[in-house]
Scaffold this motif. Structure first.
Motif, PDB file in Angstrom:
ATOM      1  N   SER A  51     -15.899 186.784 -79.796  1.00  7.86           N
ATOM      2  CA  SER A  51     -16.134 185.963 -80.990  1.00  7.86           C
ATOM      3  C   SER A  51     -17.508 185.311 -81.003  1.00  7.86           C
ATOM      4  O   SER A  51     -18.093 185.112 -82.057  1.00  7.86           O
ATOM      5  CB  SER A  51     -15.075 184.863 -81.081  1.00  7.86           C
ATOM      6  OG  SER A  51     -13.792 185.430 -81.124  1.00  7.86           O
ATOM      7  N   PHE A  52     -18.002 184.920 -79.822  1.00 10.92           N
ATOM      8  CA  PHE A  52     -19.255 184.195 -79.747  1.00 10.92           C
ATOM      9  C   PHE A  52     -20.249 184.932 -78.865  1.00 10.92           C
ATOM     10  O   PHE A  52     -19.881 185.513 -77.851  1.00 10.92           O
ATOM     11  CB  PHE A  52     -19.037 182.785 -79.186  1.00 10.92           C
ATOM     12  CG  PHE A  52     -18.132 181.948 -80.037  1.00 10.92           C
ATOM     13  CD1 PHE A  52     -18.621 181.310 -81.166  1.00 10.92           C
ATOM     14  CD2 PHE A  52     -16.794 181.805 -79.718  1.00 10.92           C
ATOM     15  CE1 PHE A  52     -17.797 180.545 -81.958  1.00 10.92           C
ATOM     16  CE2 PHE A  52     -15.955 181.040 -80.507  1.00 10.92           C
ATOM     17  CZ  PHE A  52     -16.462 180.414 -81.634  1.00 10.92           C
ATOM     18  N   LYS A 103     -25.930 189.303 -77.981  1.00 11.83           N
ATOM     19  CA  LYS A 103     -24.636 189.911 -78.261  1.00 11.83           C
ATOM     20  C   LYS A 103     -24.224 190.770 -77.076  1.00 11.83           C
ATOM     21  O   LYS A 103     -24.975 191.607 -76.609  1.00 11.83           O
ATOM     22  CB  LYS A 103     -24.693 190.756 -79.525  1.00 11.83           C
ATOM     23  CG  LYS A 103     -23.339 191.343 -79.915  1.00 11.83           C
ATOM     24  CD  LYS A 103     -23.412 191.933 -81.297  1.00 11.83           C
ATOM     25  CE  LYS A 103     -22.411 191.429 -82.277  1.00 11.83           C
ATOM     26  NZ  LYS A 103     -21.754 190.191 -82.153  1.00 11.83           N
ATOM     27  N   ILE A 104     -23.029 190.526 -76.586  1.00  9.78           N
ATOM     28  CA  ILE A 104     -22.482 191.340 -75.499  1.00  9.78           C
ATOM     29  C   ILE A 104     -21.698 192.496 -76.099  1.00  9.78           C
ATOM     30  O   ILE A 104     -21.884 193.649 -75.753  1.00  9.78           O
ATOM     31  CB  ILE A 104     -21.560 190.507 -74.587  1.00  9.78           C
ATOM     32  CG1 ILE A 104     -22.373 189.446 -73.857  1.00  9.78           C
ATOM     33  CG2 ILE A 104     -20.842 191.397 -73.594  1.00  9.78           C
ATOM     34  CD1 ILE A 104     -21.552 188.525 -73.012  1.00  9.78           C
ATOM     35  N   SER A 105     -20.826 192.148 -77.033  1.00 10.69           N
ATOM     36  CA  SER A 105     -19.944 193.140 -77.635  1.00 10.69           C
ATOM     37  C   SER A 105     -19.308 192.533 -78.873  1.00 10.69           C
ATOM     38  O   SER A 105     -19.117 191.314 -78.944  1.00 10.69           O
ATOM     39  CB  SER A 105     -18.852 193.541 -76.625  1.00 10.69           C
ATOM     40  OG  SER A 105     -17.847 194.299 -77.246  1.00 10.69           O
ATOM     41  N   GLY A 126     -29.279 176.638 -80.902  1.00 12.20           N
ATOM     42  CA  GLY A 126     -28.256 176.961 -79.911  1.00 12.20           C
ATOM     43  C   GLY A 126     -26.931 176.291 -80.250  1.00 12.20           C
ATOM     44  O   GLY A 126     -26.844 175.456 -81.149  1.00 12.20           O
ATOM     45  N   ASP A 127     -25.905 176.650 -79.502  1.00 12.35           N
ATOM     46  CA  ASP A 127     -24.556 176.138 -79.762  1.00 12.35           C
ATOM     47  C   ASP A 127     -24.207 174.893 -78.949  1.00 12.35           C
ATOM     48  O   ASP A 127     -23.130 174.346 -79.110  1.00 12.35           O
ATOM     49  CB  ASP A 127     -23.521 177.221 -79.437  1.00 12.35           C
ATOM     50  CG  ASP A 127     -23.663 178.437 -80.321  1.00 12.35           C
ATOM     51  OD1 ASP A 127     -24.029 178.272 -81.499  1.00 12.35           O
ATOM     52  OD2 ASP A 127     -23.421 179.556 -79.832  1.00 12.35           O
TER      53      ASP A 127
END
Length: 190
Positions: free
Chosen positions: A127-128, A121-123, A57-58
């Motif tokens: 960027s993230f 992923k949303i779109s 994770g980030d």
């Protein structure tokens, strides 16, 4: 005393009652609200798969160093709450957990696995990809593929101002809201 300070004081008192050594967020600086040993803030040892998933994770939840405590060692850590509640289920029957959470009926066996800090992923416009704290993955044949759980503990009570939901989430990805119009209307309010 505001709600955030009350929660933090109770958590610090819990640590002291249990002889858990505390340190500041910057080890020797900051309010002593971080365990010196991460394991002291967890009910059980992290399942190896859970640990690996969180490390991907980030958030840097598990990584501390000589000058900074690991985020999950905070006695008010939402990530620790998520792990303490859900890591237990890593090798258990996940459909039972899904039922207990009200996500499905008792006889539904769709829920298959539980994961931590999964990226979705949303779109490509962003960027993230966001990390979801806890994800209950359903059978690939199920209508609902997964349930996401975002864990919060004291954040809503702190003094940090939050600007709300970014406008881009409402305007740049209208296709994401198609199947959830009521949630879309609610999102507009925040």
């Amino acid at each position: 005393m505001n709600a955030y300070e009350f929660i933090l004081a109770k958590q610090i008192a819990w640590a002291r009652r249990n002889q858990i050594a505390l340190q500041g967020s910057a080890i020797d600086r900051g309010r002593e609200a971080y365990t010196t040993v991460l394991q002291d803030n967890l009910f059980q040892d992290l399942h190896p798969d859970t640990k690996a998933e969180i490390e991907k994770g980030d958030g840097g939840e598990l990584t501390g160093n000589a000058t900074k405590a690991a985020k999950m060692s905070a006695v008010h850590s939402s990530s620790a709450i998520g792990v303490n509640v859900f890591d237990y289920w890593k090798d258990k029957t996940i459909s039972e957990l899904a039922y207990l959470l009200g996500l499905c009926s008792k006889d539904n066996q769709s829920a298959q696995e539980i994961h931590f800090e999964q990226k979705f992923k949303i779109s490509s416009k962003f960027s993230f990809d966001p990390n979801i704290d806890v994800v209950i993955q359903n059978d690939p044949e199920s209508k609902i593929k997964a349930f996401g759980i975002e864990c919060k503990f004291s954040e809503a009570y702190g003094s940090r101002k939050h600007p709300g939901l970014k406008e881009a989430y409402l305007t740049d990805i209208p296709e994401q809201w198609t199947d959830i119009p009521t949630l879309f209307e609610f999102a507009k309010t925040i």
